[in-house]
Design a protein around this motif. Sequence first.
Motif, short mmCIF file in Angstrom:
data_model
loop_
_atom_site.label_atom_id
_atom_site.label_comp_id
_atom_site.label_asym_id
_atom_site.label_seq_id
_atom_site.Cartn_x
_atom_site.Cartn_y
_atom_site.Cartn_z
N ALA A 44 -12.18 2.03 7.05
CA ALA A 44 -13.33 1.66 7.88
C ALA A 44 -13.90 2.88 8.60
N GLU A 45 -13.02 3.72 9.14
CA GLU A 45 -13.47 4.89 9.91
C GLU A 45 -14.12 5.95 9.02
N SER A 46 -13.55 6.19 7.86
CA SER A 46 -14.05 7.26 6.99
C SER A 46 -15.06 6.77 5.96
N GLN A 47 -15.12 5.46 5.75
CA GLN A 47 -15.93 4.85 4.70
C GLN A 47 -15.59 5.45 3.33
N SER A 48 -14.29 5.78 3.20
CA SER A 48 -13.85 6.41 1.95
C SER A 48 -12.39 6.08 1.70
N LEU A 49 -12.12 5.48 0.57
CA LEU A 49 -10.74 5.21 0.19
C LEU A 49 -10.01 6.52 -0.07
N ALA A 50 -10.68 7.48 -0.66
CA ALA A 50 -10.05 8.77 -0.96
C ALA A 50 -9.65 9.49 0.33
N ARG A 51 -10.52 9.51 1.33
CA ARG A 51 -10.19 10.18 2.59
C ARG A 51 -9.08 9.42 3.33
N LEU A 58 -1.19 9.62 0.71
CA LEU A 58 -1.05 8.78 -0.48
C LEU A 58 -1.98 9.28 -1.58
N SER A 59 -1.62 8.99 -2.80
CA SER A 59 -2.56 9.25 -3.88
C SER A 59 -3.66 8.18 -3.80
N TYR A 60 -4.81 8.50 -4.37
CA TYR A 60 -5.90 7.53 -4.41
C TYR A 60 -5.43 6.26 -5.13
N ARG A 61 -4.73 6.46 -6.24
CA ARG A 61 -4.26 5.33 -7.05
C ARG A 61 -3.33 4.41 -6.25
N LYS A 66 -2.56 -0.63 -3.12
CA LYS A 66 -2.22 -1.38 -1.90
C LYS A 66 -3.35 -2.33 -1.52
N VAL A 67 -4.58 -1.84 -1.58
CA VAL A 67 -5.73 -2.67 -1.24
C VAL A 67 -5.82 -3.84 -2.23
N LYS A 68 -5.70 -3.55 -3.51
CA LYS A 68 -5.79 -4.61 -4.53
C LYS A 68 -4.66 -5.62 -4.38
N GLU A 69 -3.47 -5.15 -4.03
CA GLU A 69 -2.33 -6.05 -3.80
C GLU A 69 -2.62 -7.00 -2.62
#
Length: 146
Positions: A44-51, A58-61, A66-69
């Motif tokens: 939410a803060e970064s508007q980026s899953l990668a950041r 964590l790796s992006y994957r 985790k989000v998909k789970e």
Amino acid sequence: MLRGSPAAYAPPVRDLVPRQKLWLEREGRLVMSDYRMRLLVLIAESQSLARAASAMGLSYRRAWGKVKEMEANLGVPLVQSEVGGAGGGHTTLTADATRLLEAYGRFSQRVAAALDEAFADEFPALLMQPEASRIAAERGARTSPP
């Protein structure tokens, strides 16, 4: 079974501090924890899953997994992603995710306050110690109206 009076315990070790791990499950599957809350807050803060993934080491994957789970276990989408464009893509939380974070945050604070209260009731001798005094002060701050 322990025998003796139900009086409060006064341990010989005076540096005890209560700790807890908290999570929510749905049908035996994990849907929210402090770790997952932090991931969603960083998204939410970064508007980026990668950041967010990088900030948590964590790796992006793994972060995406985790989000998909969480989404699969809850049955609702938690993030919306837009790809590409001049400024690149971004990821935001859904309204359901925002409500979940707010409720989990409040719930976590209430559990922590109850833990501190039970600790103070059961281990009153420890309130003389610096760490316990901090807990008592925080307990007072959390339970007082704004």
